[in-house]
Design a protein around this motif. Structure first.
Motif, PDB file in Angstrom:
ATOM      1  N   HIS A 133       0.869  -1.120  -0.056  1.00 34.45           N
ATOM      2  CA  HIS A 133       0.043  -0.051  -0.081  1.00 34.45           C
ATOM      3  C   HIS A 133       1.129   1.126  -0.074  1.00 34.45           C
ATOM      4  O   HIS A 133       0.748   2.377  -0.802  1.00 34.45           O
ATOM      5  CB  HIS A 133      -1.061  -0.103   0.996  1.00 34.45           C
ATOM      6  N   ILE A 134       1.654   1.416   0.855  1.00 36.42           N
ATOM      7  CA  ILE A 134       2.673   2.522   0.903  1.00 36.42           C
ATOM      8  C   ILE A 134       3.848   1.855   1.517  1.00 36.42           C
ATOM      9  O   ILE A 134       4.282   0.593   1.901  1.00 36.42           O
ATOM     10  CB  ILE A 134       2.342   3.623   1.808  1.00 36.42           C
ATOM     11  N   LEU A 135       5.197   2.514   1.713  1.00 39.14           N
ATOM     12  CA  LEU A 135       6.223   2.206   1.947  1.00 39.14           C
ATOM     13  C   LEU A 135       6.246   1.571   3.534  1.00 39.14           C
ATOM     14  O   LEU A 135       5.597   2.403   4.186  1.00 39.14           O
ATOM     15  CB  LEU A 135       7.731   3.073   1.942  1.00 39.14           C
ATOM     16  N   GLY A 136       6.604   0.317   3.709  1.00 38.82           N
ATOM     17  CA  GLY A 136       6.288  -0.350   5.186  1.00 38.82           C
ATOM     18  C   GLY A 136       5.078  -0.857   5.482  1.00 38.82           C
ATOM     19  O   GLY A 136       5.046  -1.438   6.426  1.00 38.82           O
ATOM     20  N   ALA A 137       3.967  -0.735   4.758  1.00 40.25           N
ATOM     21  CA  ALA A 137       2.760  -1.396   4.788  1.00 40.25           C
ATOM     22  C   ALA A 137       2.633  -2.677   5.026  1.00 40.25           C
ATOM     23  O   ALA A 137       3.356  -3.527   3.940  1.00 40.25           O
ATOM     24  CB  ALA A 137       1.778  -0.690   4.022  1.00 40.25           C
ATOM     25  N   THR A 138       1.767  -3.189   5.736  1.00 41.46           N
ATOM     26  CA  THR A 138       1.791  -4.539   5.832  1.00 41.46           C
ATOM     27  C   THR A 138       0.060  -4.832   6.328  1.00 41.46           C
ATOM     28  O   THR A 138      -0.700  -3.974   6.594  1.00 41.46           O
ATOM     29  CB  THR A 138       2.365  -5.008   7.231  1.00 41.46           C
ATOM     30  N   PHE A 139      -0.195  -6.181   6.223  1.00 38.58           N
ATOM     31  CA  PHE A 139      -1.430  -6.764   6.812  1.00 38.58           C
ATOM     32  C   PHE A 139      -0.830  -7.488   7.994  1.00 38.58           C
ATOM     33  O   PHE A 139       0.312  -7.893   7.994  1.00 38.58           O
ATOM     34  CB  PHE A 139      -2.290  -7.290   6.013  1.00 38.58           C
ATOM     35  N   ILE A 140      -1.760  -7.626   8.986  1.00 37.88           N
ATOM     36  CA  ILE A 140      -1.304  -8.496  10.254  1.00 37.88           C
ATOM     37  C   ILE A 140      -2.108  -9.515  10.559  1.00 37.88           C
ATOM     38  O   ILE A 140      -3.459  -9.668  10.379  1.00 37.88           O
ATOM     39  CB  ILE A 140      -1.461  -7.319  11.313  1.00 37.88           C
ATOM     40  N   GLU A 141      -1.452 -10.720  10.792  1.00 36.28           N
ATOM     41  CA  GLU A 141      -2.062 -11.910  11.057  1.00 36.28           C
ATOM     42  C   GLU A 141      -1.669 -12.043  12.854  1.00 36.28           C
ATOM     43  O   GLU A 141      -0.710 -11.845  13.062  1.00 36.28           O
ATOM     44  CB  GLU A 141      -1.596 -12.983  10.436  1.00 36.28           C
ATOM     45  N   LEU A 142      -2.882 -12.297  13.465  1.00 31.36           N
ATOM     46  CA  LEU A 142      -2.823 -12.893  14.688  1.00 31.36           C
ATOM     47  C   LEU A 142      -3.203 -14.138  15.004  1.00 31.36           C
ATOM     48  O   LEU A 142      -4.420 -14.634  14.504  1.00 31.36           O
ATOM     49  CB  LEU A 142      -3.736 -11.908  15.733  1.00 31.36           C
ATOM     50  N   ASP A 143      -2.635 -14.954  15.770  1.00 30.44           N
ATOM     51  CA  ASP A 143      -3.051 -16.171  16.229  1.00 30.44           C
ATOM     52  C   ASP A 143      -3.291 -16.118  17.489  1.00 30.44           C
ATOM     53  O   ASP A 143      -2.504 -16.074  18.484  1.00 30.44           O
ATOM     54  CB  ASP A 143      -1.687 -17.301  16.012  1.00 30.44           C
ATOM     55  N   ILE A 144      -4.854 -16.015  17.835  1.00 31.62           N
ATOM     56  CA  ILE A 144      -4.973 -15.968  19.292  1.00 31.62           C
ATOM     57  C   ILE A 144      -5.651 -17.145  19.776  1.00 31.62           C
ATOM     58  O   ILE A 144      -6.835 -17.648  19.253  1.00 31.62           O
ATOM     59  CB  ILE A 144      -6.003 -14.906  19.405  1.00 31.62           C
ATOM     60  N   ASN A 145      -5.185 -18.066  20.539  1.00 28.34           N
ATOM     61  CA  ASN A 145      -5.464 -19.296  21.035  1.00 28.34           C
ATOM     62  C   ASN A 145      -5.909 -20.130  19.926  1.00 28.34           C
ATOM     63  O   ASN A 145      -6.902 -20.929  19.843  1.00 28.34           O
ATOM     64  CB  ASN A 145      -6.652 -19.213  21.911  1.00 28.34           C
ATOM     65  N   GLY A 146      -5.134 -20.095  18.856  1.00 23.67           N
ATOM     66  CA  GLY A 146      -5.219 -20.902  17.598  1.00 23.67           C
ATOM     67  C   GLY A 146      -6.122 -20.557  16.746  1.00 23.67           C
ATOM     68  O   GLY A 146      -6.082 -21.217  15.412  1.00 23.67           O
ATOM     69  N   LYS A 147      -6.970 -19.697  16.933  1.00 25.15           N
ATOM     70  CA  LYS A 147      -7.575 -18.744  15.677  1.00 25.15           C
ATOM     71  C   LYS A 147      -7.110 -17.770  15.080  1.00 25.15           C
ATOM     72  O   LYS A 147      -6.394 -16.842  15.484  1.00 25.15           O
ATOM     73  CB  LYS A 147      -9.095 -18.613  16.330  1.00 25.15           C
ATOM     74  N   ILE A 148      -7.051 -17.491  13.611  1.00 21.54           N
ATOM     75  CA  ILE A 148      -6.348 -16.693  13.021  1.00 21.54           C
ATOM     76  C   ILE A 148      -7.075 -15.595  12.585  1.00 21.54           C
ATOM     77  O   ILE A 148      -8.089 -15.580  12.139  1.00 21.54           O
ATOM     78  CB  ILE A 148      -5.889 -17.069  11.751  1.00 21.54           C
ATOM     79  N   PHE A 149      -6.876 -14.311  13.051  1.00 24.02           N
ATOM     80  CA  PHE A 149      -7.465 -12.857  12.779  1.00 24.02           C
ATOM     81  C   PHE A 149      -6.509 -12.372  11.711  1.00 24.02           C
ATOM     82  O   PHE A 149      -5.363 -12.293  12.030  1.00 24.02           O
ATOM     83  CB  PHE A 149      -7.318 -12.298  14.149  1.00 24.02           C
ATOM     84  N   VAL A 150      -7.129 -11.877  10.873  1.00 28.03           N
ATOM     85  CA  VAL A 150      -6.495 -11.390   9.899  1.00 28.03           C
ATOM     86  C   VAL A 150      -6.843  -9.657   9.771  1.00 28.03           C
ATOM     87  O   VAL A 150      -8.100  -9.693   9.334  1.00 28.03           O
ATOM     88  CB  VAL A 150      -6.547 -11.853   8.365  1.00 28.03           C
ATOM     89  N   PHE A 151      -5.971  -8.844   9.816  1.00 27.80           N
ATOM     90  CA  PHE A 151      -6.204  -7.419   9.582  1.00 27.80           C
ATOM     91  C   PHE A 151      -5.650  -6.907   8.188  1.00 27.80           C
ATOM     92  O   PHE A 151      -4.472  -6.563   8.223  1.00 27.80           O
ATOM     93  CB  PHE A 151      -6.162  -6.561  10.932  1.00 27.80           C
ATOM     94  N   SER A 152      -6.502  -6.726   7.264  1.00 30.51           N
ATOM     95  CA  SER A 152      -6.051  -6.246   5.865  1.00 30.51           C
ATOM     96  C   SER A 152      -4.981  -5.002   5.988  1.00 30.51           C
ATOM     97  O   SER A 152      -4.434  -4.890   5.207  1.00 30.51           O
ATOM     98  CB  SER A 152      -6.991  -6.100   4.953  1.00 30.51           C
ATOM     99  N   GLY A 153      -5.170  -4.088   6.899  1.00 28.36           N
ATOM    100  CA  GLY A 153      -4.662  -2.811   6.701  1.00 28.36           C
ATOM    101  C   GLY A 153      -5.168  -2.294   5.442  1.00 28.36           C
ATOM    102  O   GLY A 153      -6.319  -2.621   5.056  1.00 28.36           O
ATOM    103  N   ASP A 154      -4.584  -1.267   5.115  1.00 27.04           N
ATOM    104  CA  ASP A 154      -4.917  -0.802   3.439  1.00 27.04           C
ATOM    105  C   ASP A 154      -4.316  -1.726   2.325  1.00 27.04           C
ATOM    106  O   ASP A 154      -2.833  -1.851   2.518  1.00 27.04           O
ATOM    107  CB  ASP A 154      -4.660   0.728   3.354  1.00 27.04           C
ATOM    108  N   ILE A 155      -4.980  -2.316   1.589  1.00 30.01           N
ATOM    109  CA  ILE A 155      -4.340  -3.064   0.589  1.00 30.01           C
ATOM    110  C   ILE A 155      -4.036  -2.469  -0.633  1.00 30.01           C
ATOM    111  O   ILE A 155      -4.738  -1.535  -1.244  1.00 30.01           O
ATOM    112  CB  ILE A 155      -5.321  -4.251   0.026  1.00 30.01           C
ATOM    113  N   GLY A 156      -2.774  -2.567  -1.009  1.00 27.16           N
ATOM    114  CA  GLY A 156      -2.001  -1.990  -2.047  1.00 27.16           C
ATOM    115  C   GLY A 156      -2.388  -2.595  -3.570  1.00 27.16           C
ATOM    116  O   GLY A 156      -3.501  -3.297  -3.695  1.00 27.16           O
TER     117      GLY A 156
END
Ligand SMILES: [Zn+2]
Length: 457
Positions: free
Chosen positions: A165-188
């Motif tokens: 999306h921009i320099l340094g931009a990411t999406f974030i995956e969290l593994d919370i007690n085995g379940k995966i949460f995905v936060f897309s951030g802004d997709i490029g």
């Protein structure tokens, strides 16, 4: 035994700005992004409301990228008692520091001007935060590597993946007690001028997906041709081409495209001024993190030398007073603040001026008003008649369009339990919701601002 996680939609729900998603888990409270509300007055006023959760009880902040609508509330959070770590990639943190410092300055200047000219209904007008608050915030920054899982607690892990999306931009995956949460951030974008294509998630139990352009396909327009014709017209009219630009990414993209254009078309002779103190800072970040973009060192240096870069505000006036035709690129991108306002006060009334809007203009911004063809625009309490021509480039967005958003889901190996469409105006989110149903058969929902949704992990 399953445990409960409360997801609190504290921003960018039913709207584009103010990204803040709080995960209250039995192990820790994590805030994903901490953005400022921008645009419509009723949204901006939310920045002044008490934070709906005690900041001191937040254990960790993760930042998808450095943009103001994802980081701009951080100093207020710190002022409110948050003391823990704020994690992001190195370029994200560098950009966040620049953006927050600029934001504090703009707010301080606006408050000062409002007090001097008495046009605020608040007496005295105050900034939301100042530069010292930003310094305190930056102390909490800690950089992370991409692609590696990191442990926040035994039950909570996370990792950052590039999303172009921009320099340094990411999406974030969290593994919370085995379940995966995905936060897309802004997709490029799939094919960006400066950045590699976004990575895609492979699995998501709970997906939080941006939908800024959920209802739109970026047009197949020839950006170089539009730039070329705007510059050529400006030479013919002896006029001024003013390009309001985001200082981050958009400015560097425009610089590179215009630089290449001038190499190709030798009839383009008028000077191109870059008047964006923040943009200059971001250029430095680009040169510090060469592995994060496509330009090589030599090309980058050559490009930089081509432009007339303004640093001092007094030189802004020299550029305005110079009657020669010229191109000026200045911040901010949606004409909400910054040096662009100084140029527009003088040039809006001039029919030989062209204002070239590049990219998304949020509701309630002057950029949107210009796009919609208003007769006059309010700047610092005064109205200025618009005689200038207004043109648009719509394809040079840092955001995926509807096709690219849908494609971003293609690698998922499961049907997510819940899909939340965030970071979009209601219509855009709703159209994307229908498209996801059509293409994947998945049910997506559009949370409201302030919603708390409880899920099991
Ligand atoms: Zn962004």
């Amino acid at each position: 035994m399953p445990e409960k996680v409360n997801i609190r939609f504290l921003g960018a729900a039913g709207t584009v700005t103010g990204s803040k998603f709080l995960l209250e888990t039995p192990w820790m409270n994590i805030l994903i992004d901490c953005g400022l509300f921008q645009g419509l007055k009723e949204l901006r006023e939310l920045n002044w409301k008490p934070f709906p959760f005690p900041p001191k009880n937040i254990d960790l902040v993760l930042l998808t990228h450095g943009h103001l609508d994802h980081t701009g509330y951080l100093p207020k959070l710190v002022k409110g008692g948050f003391t823990r770590e704020i994690l992001g990639t190195s370029p994200t943190l560098a950009i966040a520091e620049i953006i927050l410092t600029d934001s504090a300055k703009i707010q301080q200047e606006d408050a000062k001007r409002a007090n001097e000219e008495h046009y605020s209904i608040h007496e005295p007008a105050l900034p939301l935060y100042n530069e010292e608050d930003v310094e305190e915030t930056v102390k909490l920054f800690k950089s992370v590597k991409t692609d590696e899982w990191m442990e926040a607690s035994e039950k909570v892990k996370f990792r950052f993946l590039r999303n172009g999306h921009i320099l340094g931009a990411t999406f974030i995956e969290l593994d919370i007690n085995g379940k995966i949460f995905v936060f897309s951030g802004d997709i490029g974008r799939k094919s960006d001028t400066l950045l590699e294509a976004p990575r895609k998630p492979g699995h998501a139990d709970f997906l939080f997906m941006e939908s800024t352009y959920g209802d739109r396909i970026h047009p197949e327009e020839d950006v170089d041709e539009i730039l070329d014709s705007c510059i050529t017209n400006t030479i013919e009219n002896n006029g001024t081409l003013i390009i309001p630009s985001f200082a981050v990414e958009r400015l560097q993209t425009l610089m590179y495209r215009i630089y290449l254009l001038y190499q190709k078309n030798k009839d383009l002779t008028i000077p191109v001024y870059i008047d964006s103190p923040m943009g200059n800072e971001v250029l430095k970040v680009f040169s510090s993190f060469m592995s994060w973009h496509k330009l090589n060192t030599e090309e980058f240096k050559k490009m930089k030398r081509f432009f007339r870069i303004i640093t001092q505000y007094k030189d802004t006036w020299k550029v305005i007073d110079d009657p020669q035709p010229k191109v000026v690129i200045a911040g901010s991108g949606m004409v909400t603040g910054g040096r662009i306002l100084t140029y527009l006060r003088f040039h809006l009334k001039d029919p030989n001026t062209t204002i070239l809007l590049v990219g998304f203009q949020a509701e309630g911004t002057r950029g949107r008003q210009l796009q919609e063809g208003v007769a006059d625009v309010k700047i610092f309490g005064n109205y200025y008649e618009v005689k200038a021509a207004v043109k648009n480039i719509n394809s040079l967005s840092a955001h995926a369009d509807q096709h690219e958003l849908l494609d971003w889901l293609i690698d998922l190996d499961n049907n997510p339990n819940r899909i939340f469409l965030i970071h979009g105006e209601k219509k855009a989110s709703d159209v994307l919701r229908v498209k996801i149903k059509d293409r994947y058969g998945w049910h997506a929902e559009i949370p409201h601002l302030g919603d708390t949704i409880t899920v099991e992990v």
